[in-house]
Design a protein around this motif. Structure first.
Motif, PDB file in Angstrom:
ATOM      1  N   GLN A 157      70.981  31.451 -61.507  1.00 42.41           N
ATOM      2  CA  GLN A 157      70.660  32.965 -61.512  1.00 42.41           C
ATOM      3  C   GLN A 157      70.715  33.460 -60.021  1.00 42.41           C
ATOM      4  O   GLN A 157      71.019  34.604 -59.808  1.00 42.41           O
ATOM      5  CB  GLN A 157      69.105  33.102 -61.804  1.00 42.41           C
ATOM      6  CG  GLN A 157      69.044  32.772 -63.449  1.00 42.41           C
ATOM      7  CD  GLN A 157      67.653  32.883 -63.681  1.00 42.41           C
ATOM      8  OE1 GLN A 157      66.710  33.134 -63.043  1.00 42.41           O
ATOM      9  NE2 GLN A 157      67.255  32.193 -65.057  1.00 42.41           N
ATOM     10  N   ASP A 181      74.257  34.768 -59.367  1.00 37.67           N
ATOM     11  CA  ASP A 181      74.245  36.162 -60.199  1.00 37.67           C
ATOM     12  C   ASP A 181      73.544  37.274 -59.272  1.00 37.67           C
ATOM     13  O   ASP A 181      73.773  38.249 -59.237  1.00 37.67           O
ATOM     14  CB  ASP A 181      73.699  36.119 -61.636  1.00 37.67           C
ATOM     15  CG  ASP A 181      74.438  34.992 -62.319  1.00 37.67           C
ATOM     16  OD1 ASP A 181      75.663  35.153 -62.007  1.00 37.67           O
ATOM     17  OD2 ASP A 181      73.900  34.516 -63.220  1.00 37.67           O
ATOM     18  N   SER A 182      72.392  36.853 -58.656  1.00 38.13           N
ATOM     19  CA  SER A 182      71.658  38.054 -57.913  1.00 38.13           C
ATOM     20  C   SER A 182      72.164  37.974 -56.306  1.00 38.13           C
ATOM     21  O   SER A 182      71.557  38.751 -55.587  1.00 38.13           O
ATOM     22  CB  SER A 182      70.117  37.339 -57.602  1.00 38.13           C
ATOM     23  OG  SER A 182      69.809  37.327 -59.092  1.00 38.13           O
ATOM     24  N   ARG A 212      79.350  27.813 -57.747  1.00 37.11           N
ATOM     25  CA  ARG A 212      79.108  27.134 -58.810  1.00 37.11           C
ATOM     26  C   ARG A 212      79.691  25.807 -58.822  1.00 37.11           C
ATOM     27  O   ARG A 212      79.424  24.886 -59.499  1.00 37.11           O
ATOM     28  CB  ARG A 212      79.532  28.144 -60.230  1.00 37.11           C
ATOM     29  CG  ARG A 212      78.671  29.284 -60.315  1.00 37.11           C
ATOM     30  CD  ARG A 212      79.248  30.281 -61.490  1.00 37.11           C
ATOM     31  NE  ARG A 212      78.258  31.248 -61.733  1.00 37.11           N
ATOM     32  CZ  ARG A 212      77.348  31.368 -62.591  1.00 37.11           C
ATOM     33  NH1 ARG A 212      77.220  30.396 -63.598  1.00 37.11           N
ATOM     34  NH2 ARG A 212      76.674  32.450 -62.923  1.00 37.11           N
TER      35      ARG A 212
END
Length: 698
Positions: free
Chosen positions: A169, A172-173, A260
């Motif tokens: 997350q 993604d942020s 990632r």
């Protein structure tokens, strides 16, 4: 022969034997030399094997057969129990329980237990093979036969599911994700203090998701000269490195920014390194222990073989299993019979014929005895629920690196079977909460002057028509300010309301939905679920739950449950034109009071009662009962009710008398009625509401 007709019996008896195996194994763990316990374990395993083979569940039979081989060596003094063997058999029991549960759900009861079987076989041969040892021992790292290291990463717990999702997350942020290696000077004296300073600086500008070693170990200085962590922040890598190096006695700081792909690669590399280290450690341990084990087995070959036969003759079974639905049907039929009995008694008194009166009186005596038998048929000792908790506490304490003793009292206390079936999960929540949140770590307990072993008391006892179950720990207690601060932050109360709340009221906030004071989220607690579920479940059973706590001394959760959900003894009263029932278990006594002797204090009506003053409840006005006129009376009957140490008096128009009543639900449409717990059908066919005195005394 149709084996399916015996499936229900097989499931019940299998669960009994598995429970017995768990209990005896826990006792044996405290006294590994007690061969008599091994005999009991062996017999249970042997019976379970035979039942499974007969029913065609070969995987269960195969696993219990291998357990038998190990236990046979132990009971014949050819093998000594050790931690590895205990863990291996416990793992076997877990697998057996999972297979039986699969059968309950309509499955085949099959499972891949080859790793456990191989480990049991290696115990019998005396050659604990490294791979099987790693695969079974609970403190070791599991090995999979194939798959990539990325597959094994989850098993080795490099990052758990929650921590991994936090990092994903963060990508993604648009936050930066780092893996940081920190090394302190070799001559550093206060390693723990330097680690704390690093963490303190980092947490001011981001979030530490995972540390290795664990934070508790770092705080106690249990590391060599380096530690690593996964970190999320908006800082760039250069500033981050300078920040860490600003702490004195930090030799170096390696900051690696991850994406990632590199995160998954790093997890895989860490998993591989951890796996190899575990294998080497186990191998070294086995090499060191092998000569000792071999000598132990060889030297005991000449010992006499212990008899496996139990002392005394066999005792014939005096019990049968009855489906709970049949008992429910029996209870419902008897409830209807009870209503008709009351009606017959009323008619007999009106007709006034001796023969009819005598017959009805005899029927009343017989039905009263029948009622006691029916109620006892439904009553089950809470032991059937309590028995599964010692194993759970053992495993939980081990996973948290705590020492905890579970002390159980009142296990023979009986409860209605319906309640027994539902109370297990709430008690699991309370016990896990006590071990995780309540009992401190060994180091903290020693610092506080306590023994290193925490105590959790699980007790049950009768009181009137209720059963109380209490879970009490001797841990750190509940911090009022932390709970209140969290409640204010969540908008449950305002700061002004919080300042006026008593400690008991503040502690009840723990049962609010989604409420959690855990600083770290784990698989055990801290996800904001648990205590609200406990309260909801207990209230659905007609019970209540309270929490008391003393800082530094511990916390106690008290659960109050109805003894039975079907038939209760009650006092029938009249208010105006209506009749009501008050449970006898809540009544202290009845009396008559002159209304001019009642006191009015600050708008509240009070009366003198046995050298004290208690409040008076004008129930007819509260319920707005038709025909209720208290003001025109000179005196009135009162019913003194109790809840704990609280007393109160209810003004009534008439005391009709005591009666056994059948408790009926008001249905799903009449919910949240104040001070009403249900209804009953009287002998004349009318409905009387049952008063919930606990609500009146709040």
């Amino acid at each position: 022969m149709e084996l399916n007709q015996y499936l229900s019996m097989f499931i019940d008896e299998s669960k009994d034997h598995l429970q017995s195996l768990n209990e005896n194994l826990l006792v044996l763990e405290n006294d590994p030399k007690d061969i008599s316990i091994v005999h009991n374990i062996f017999r249970s395993a042997h019976t379970l094997k035979g039942m499974s083979a007969t029913m065609g569940f070969e995987d269960i039979a195969s696993l219990t057969h291998e357990m038998e081989n190990v236990l046979d060596l132990v009971r014949n003094s050819k093998l000594d129990m050790d931690p590895f063997i205990f863990d291996c058999i416990f793992k076997s029991l877990d697998a057996l329980e999972a297979m039986v549960d699969d059968i309950v759900q309509g499955g085949t009861g099959k499972a891949n237990v080859s790793d456990i079987v191989t480990s049991l076989q290696s115990i019998v041969t005396g050659d604990y093979q490294v791979e099987q040892s790693v695969g079974v021992a609970s403190d070791s790292v599991p090995v999979s036969s194939g798959g990539t290291f990325a597959d094994q990463a989850d098993l080795t717990k490099v990052l758990d599911e929650y921590q991994y999702s936090v990092l994903l997350q963060s990508f993604d942020s648009s936050f930066n994700v780092y893996h940081i290696d920190v090394t302190v000077n070799e001559d550093c004296v206060l390693k723990a203090a330097r680690a704390y300073m690093v963490f303190n600086l980092l947490e001011n500008s981001g979030e530490v998701v995972k540390a290795h070693p664990a934070v508790e170990d770092l705080e106690q200085g249990k590391f060599e000269h380096s530690f690593s962590l996964y970190y999320v922040s908006e800082m760039d890598s250069e500033t981050l490195e300078k920040t860490i190096l600003s702490v004195s006695e930090i030799a170096s700081a390696s900051v690696m920014e991850l994406d990632r792909a590199s995160l998954d690669d790093l997890i895989a590399m860490t998993a591989e390194a951890t796996l190899k280290a575990a294998q080497l450690e186990v191998a070294a341990t086995l090499v060191a222990e092998a000569p000792v084990k071999a000598a132990s087995v060889k030297s005991s070959d000449s010992k006499p073989v212990a008899s496996s036969a139990p002392s005394g003759g066999a005792v014939a079974s005096r019990t049968i299993r009855v489906d709970i639905e049949r008992l429910d049907t029996l209870m419902n039929l008897f409830s209807e019979l009870l209503i008709d009995r009351v009606r017959l008694e009323q008619l007999a008194s009106e007709i006034d014929k001796n023969e009819l009166t005598e017959t009805v009186e005899h029927m009343a005596r017989v039905s009263s005895d029948l009622q006691n038998i029916v109620l006892k048929l439904r009553m089950v000792p809470v032991e059937s629920v309590f028995n599964r908790f010692p194993r759970m506490i053992r495993d939980l304490a081990k996973s948290l690196d705590k020492k905890v003793d579970l002390i159980v009292t009142g296990a023979d206390t009986e409860l209605d079977r319906t309640v027994i079936d539902e109370i297990g999960d709430p008690l699991v929540h309370l016990l896990r909460n006590a071990v995780d949140h309540g009992v401190e770590t060994v180091s903290k307990r020693i610092e506080s002057g306590k023994s290193d072993t925490g105590k959790v008391h699980l007790s049950a006892y009768h009181s009137g028509n209720h059963v109380y179950i209490e879970v009490q720990d001797d841990g750190d207690g509940v911090n009022r300010e932390v709970v209140l601060g969290k409640a204010i932050k969540n908008g449950l109360v305002t700061p002004e309301q919080g300042a006026r709340m008593s400690d008991l009221e503040v502690y009840q906030l723990l049962f609010a939905s989604g409420f959690s004071t855990a600083s770290v989220i784990s698989d055990i607690s801290g996800r904001g679920v648990g205590l609200d579920v406990v309260k909801t479940k207990i209230q659905s059973l007609g019970g209540t739950v309270l929490v008391e706590s003393e800082p530094g001394q511990g916390t106690k959760f008290s659960v109050q449950l109805p003894l039975t959900l079907s038939i209760i003894a009650a006092m029938l009263i009249r208010l105006g034109h209506e009749k009501y029932a008050i449970p006898l278990s809540s009544i202290v006594e009845t009396a008559t009071v002159k209304l001019d002797q009642l006191r009015h204090v600050h708008g509240n009506v009070m009366m003198d009662y046995r050298s004290t003053v208690i409040p008076v409840i004008t129930l007819g006005k509260i319920f707005e009962v038709p025909g209720y006129e208290i003001d025109s009376k000179v005196e009135s009957d009162v019913v003194i009710i109790r809840k704990g140490d609280k007393l109160s008096a209810i003004l009534v128009d008439e005391l009709i008398g005591q009666q056994e009543i059948v408790l009926k639900s008001l249905g799903k449409y009449l919910t949240k009625m104040f001070a009403v717990s249900g209804a009953t059908i009287l002998g004349d066919g009318h409905v009387a509401l049952i008063i919930d005195t606990n609500a009146l005394l709040k």
